[in-house]
Enzyme design. Structure first.
Site, PDB file in Angstrom:
ATOM      1  N   LYS A   1       0.628  -1.119  -0.028  1.00  0.00           N
ATOM      2  CA  LYS A   1       0.132  -0.068   0.490  1.00  0.00           C
ATOM      3  C   LYS A   1       0.767   1.337   0.228  1.00  0.00           C
ATOM      4  O   LYS A   1       1.752   1.101   0.593  1.00  0.00           O
ATOM      5  CB  LYS A   1      -0.493  -0.133   1.457  1.00  0.00           C
ATOM      6  CG  LYS A   1      -2.148  -0.985   1.475  1.00  0.00           C
ATOM      7  CD  LYS A   1      -2.458  -1.067   2.684  1.00  0.00           C
ATOM      8  CE  LYS A   1      -3.548  -2.331   2.823  1.00  0.00           C
ATOM      9  NZ  LYS A   1      -2.565  -2.947   3.981  1.00  0.00           N
ATOM     10  N   GLY A   2       0.245   2.371  -0.158  1.00  0.00           N
ATOM     11  CA  GLY A   2       1.135   3.557  -0.699  1.00  0.00           C
ATOM     12  C   GLY A   2       1.833   4.027  -1.525  1.00  0.00           C
ATOM     13  O   GLY A   2       2.876   4.477  -1.111  1.00  0.00           O
TER      14      GLY A   2
ATOM     15  N   GLY B   1       7.335  -6.787  -7.230  1.00  0.00           N
ATOM     16  CA  GLY B   1       7.202  -7.305  -8.190  1.00  0.00           C
ATOM     17  C   GLY B   1       7.339  -5.838  -9.274  1.00  0.00           C
ATOM     18  O   GLY B   1       7.578  -4.799  -8.645  1.00  0.00           O
TER      19      GLY B   1
ATOM     20  N   SER C   1       5.674  -2.225  -7.493  1.00  0.00           N
ATOM     21  CA  SER C   1       7.269  -1.790  -6.509  1.00  0.00           C
ATOM     22  C   SER C   1       8.101  -1.370  -7.428  1.00  0.00           C
ATOM     23  O   SER C   1       9.055  -0.400  -7.236  1.00  0.00           O
ATOM     24  CB  SER C   1       7.472  -3.426  -5.444  1.00  0.00           C
ATOM     25  OG  SER C   1       6.729  -3.542  -4.673  1.00  0.00           O
TER      26      SER C   1
ATOM     27  N   ASP D   1       2.786 -14.953  -9.083  1.00  0.00           N
ATOM     28  CA  ASP D   1       2.060 -14.827  -9.626  1.00  0.00           C
ATOM     29  C   ASP D   1       2.396 -15.545 -11.407  1.00  0.00           C
ATOM     30  O   ASP D   1       2.758 -15.942 -12.008  1.00  0.00           O
ATOM     31  CB  ASP D   1       1.317 -13.172 -10.353  1.00  0.00           C
ATOM     32  CG  ASP D   1       0.564 -13.283  -9.229  1.00  0.00           C
ATOM     33  OD1 ASP D   1       0.161 -14.084  -8.731  1.00  0.00           O
ATOM     34  OD2 ASP D   1       0.329 -12.143  -8.740  1.00  0.00           O
TER      35      ASP D   1
ATOM     36  N   HIS E   1      -3.876 -17.510   1.012  1.00  0.00           N
ATOM     37  CA  HIS E   1      -2.675 -17.393   1.338  1.00  0.00           C
ATOM     38  C   HIS E   1      -1.207 -18.307   1.630  1.00  0.00           C
ATOM     39  O   HIS E   1      -0.681 -17.954   1.798  1.00  0.00           O
ATOM     40  CB  HIS E   1      -2.519 -16.131   2.504  1.00  0.00           C
ATOM     41  CG  HIS E   1      -3.557 -14.568   1.438  1.00  0.00           C
ATOM     42  ND1 HIS E   1      -4.699 -14.441   1.589  1.00  0.00           N
ATOM     43  CD2 HIS E   1      -2.824 -14.119   1.066  1.00  0.00           C
ATOM     44  CE1 HIS E   1      -5.148 -13.412   0.675  1.00  0.00           C
ATOM     45  NE2 HIS E   1      -3.388 -12.712   0.903  1.00  0.00           N
TER      46      HIS E   1
ATOM     47  N   ARG F   1       1.631 -18.126   0.350  1.00  0.00           N
ATOM     48  CA  ARG F   1       2.281 -17.905   0.415  1.00  0.00           C
ATOM     49  C   ARG F   1       3.470 -17.434   1.462  1.00  0.00           C
ATOM     50  O   ARG F   1       4.846 -16.984   1.287  1.00  0.00           O
ATOM     51  CB  ARG F   1       2.008 -16.428  -0.404  1.00  0.00           C
ATOM     52  CG  ARG F   1       1.087 -15.866  -1.060  1.00  0.00           C
ATOM     53  CD  ARG F   1       1.290 -14.002  -1.717  1.00  0.00           C
ATOM     54  NE  ARG F   1       1.183 -13.786  -0.618  1.00  0.00           N
ATOM     55  CZ  ARG F   1       0.380 -12.573  -0.138  1.00  0.00           C
ATOM     56  NH1 ARG F   1      -0.671 -11.575  -1.349  1.00  0.00           N
ATOM     57  NH2 ARG F   1       0.093 -11.370   0.278  1.00  0.00           N
TER      58      ARG F   1
HETATM   59  O1  F6P Z   1       0.274 -11.069  -6.885  1.00  0.00           O
HETATM   60  C1  F6P Z   1       0.015 -11.666  -5.535  1.00  0.00           C
HETATM   61  C2  F6P Z   1      -0.907 -11.245  -5.502  1.00  0.00           C
HETATM   62  O2  F6P Z   1      -0.651 -13.394  -4.014  1.00  0.00           O
HETATM   63  C3  F6P Z   1      -1.617 -12.397  -5.955  1.00  0.00           C
HETATM   64  O3  F6P Z   1      -2.087 -13.897  -6.117  1.00  0.00           O
HETATM   65  C4  F6P Z   1      -3.742 -12.159  -5.610  1.00  0.00           C
HETATM   66  O4  F6P Z   1      -4.754 -11.932  -5.970  1.00  0.00           O
HETATM   67  C5  F6P Z   1      -3.281 -11.401  -4.354  1.00  0.00           C
HETATM   68  O5  F6P Z   1      -2.092 -10.851  -4.813  1.00  0.00           O
HETATM   69  C6  F6P Z   1      -3.736 -11.410  -2.872  1.00  0.00           C
HETATM   70  O6  F6P Z   1      -3.197  -9.383  -2.621  1.00  0.00           O
HETATM   71  P1  F6P Z   1      -3.227  -9.272  -0.681  1.00  0.00           P
HETATM   72  O7  F6P Z   1      -2.509  -9.918  -0.317  1.00  0.00           O
HETATM   73  O8  F6P Z   1      -3.459  -8.227  -0.804  1.00  0.00           O
HETATM   74  O9  F6P Z   1      -5.012 -10.160  -0.767  1.00  0.00           O
END
Ligand code: F6P
Length: 365
Positions: A79-80, A116, A119, A142, A284, A287
């Protein structure tokens, strides 16, 4: 080689697996040159705070446990934009000079930015305004940066989605069900395609291709006719609806984000086939987990290469993976090349060859 140099490193945008491995590698390589590394907290947010928020990183601080650690020890933000920073009163303010001031306070004139395309665009502008040396390292689950075959985080996200299919398959078989798995990837279907192939999916729906309920139902009927009582369907979060729109959900912050296409597809499948259908939205967990070995290796190679580029006096370059090696290219070129799934590429041909329904049959077929 310049002695007593201090370089900054930050992670920016959404986190992913492998960020800590990049940081660790950069610190080790910087130590080789006799340089200090400061890790800036929460991306550019740490540079807007006074006092500036940072961690001094040395080789003792970045031991091998970081290789296994998901997330980023530095924190991050998506953000920001500092050039149009959202203020409490609803206005926007250019706060870029505060960030430059923060870096000067730290005695940092060279920055490694892990992020990414969004950024990278912001960091480039900051480097330009502040006369900084900048090296970028691509990360995104992604994998949509065209110039690099591999972005940090992608491989692990695919592994997580594949493991989800591994876990859905036995329960699907036990209950004679169709299991729909919604995966991330934003506007590119790379995670869905790779995980779908690796996990033995019957149907993969991508943002890049329209699909039809009749096409999915036909595939499921053929699976059943072959004597199999279950099916696995992978849906990219940005796969289109039948009307060509996308499924989005409004969050508490008022922002709309991708979400819901799995349920949408699941309903349609149940209606069209009568099969008991269940939907899993992976979210998530793609991630936040420990990085897989490929991400650890690529992250380490990128971290070392980024510091070597600074040592060679280079700036405004992004490291990338190409043909089994690390190359570097102008950041502007890197962020200008978006990579959606190549519809005629090897993975699509592989998926078609495996008989996976990808939606590329004519509508209603
Ligand atoms: O760009 C990475 C990503 O994980 C996307 O695959 C997904 O749509 C998005 O970020 C989710 O973003 P946030 O963490 O803001 O929910």
């Amino acid at each position: 080689m310049s002695a007593n140099k201090r370089i900054g490193i930050l992670t920016s945008g959404g986190d992913c697996a492998g960020l800590n491995a990049v940081i660790r590698a950069a610190v080790h390589r910087a130590a080789h040159y006799g340089w200090e590394v400061v890790g800036i907290e929460d991306g550019t947010q740490g540079l807007l705070s006074r006092p500036v928020r940072y961690i001094t990183l040395d080789t003792n601080r970045v031991d091998c446990a970081m290789m296994r650690q998901g997330g980023t020890i530095l924190g991050t933000t998506n953000k920001g934009d500092p050039f149009a920073y959202p203020m409490a009163d609803g206005s926007r303010k250019d706060r870029s000079m505060e960030i430059i001031g923060g870096l000067r306070e730290l005695g940092v004139d060279s920055l490694i930015g892990i992020g990414g395309d969004g950024s990278m665009a912001i960091l480039r502008k900051l480097a330009d305004v502040g006369g900084l040396k900048l090296i970028g390292i691509p990360k995104t689950i992604d994998n949509d940066l065209g110039i690099t075959e591999m972005s940090v985080g992608f491989d692990t996200a695919v592994a997580v989605a594949t493991e989800a299919l591994d876990r859905l398959q036995p329960t699907a078989a036990s209950h004679d069900r169709v299991m729909v798995l919604e995966v991330m990837g934003r506007d590119a279907g790379h995670i869905a395609l790779s995980a779908g192939i690796a996990g033995g999916a019957d149907v993969i729906l991508l943002p890049e291709l329209p699909w039809s309920v009749a096409g999915i139902a036909d595939k499921i009927r053929r699976v059943q006719a072959d004597g199999r009582n279950f099916a696995l369907v992978v849906v990219s979060e940005a796969a289109k609806t039948m009307e060509g729109g996308t499924a989005k959900q409004e969050f508490a912050d008022g922002q709309k984000r991708y979400g819901g296409i799995g349920n949408y597809v699941g309903h349609l499948i149940a209606e069209a086939t009568g099969a008991e259908t269940r939907v899993t939205v992976l979210g998530h967990v793609q991630r936040g987990c420990p990085p897989g070995h490929n991400d650890r290796v690529v992250a380490s190679a990128f971290g070392v290469a980024a510091v070597d580029l600074l040592a060679a006096g280079k700036s405004d370059r992004l490291v990338a993976w190409s043909n089994r090696r690390v190359i570097d290219i102008p950041i502007a070129d890197a962020i200008a090349t978006y990579a959606a799934v190549d519809l005629d590429g090897t993975l699509m041909r592989t998926a078609r060859g495996l008989g996976i329904y990808l939606g590329d049959e004519p509508r209603g077929g």
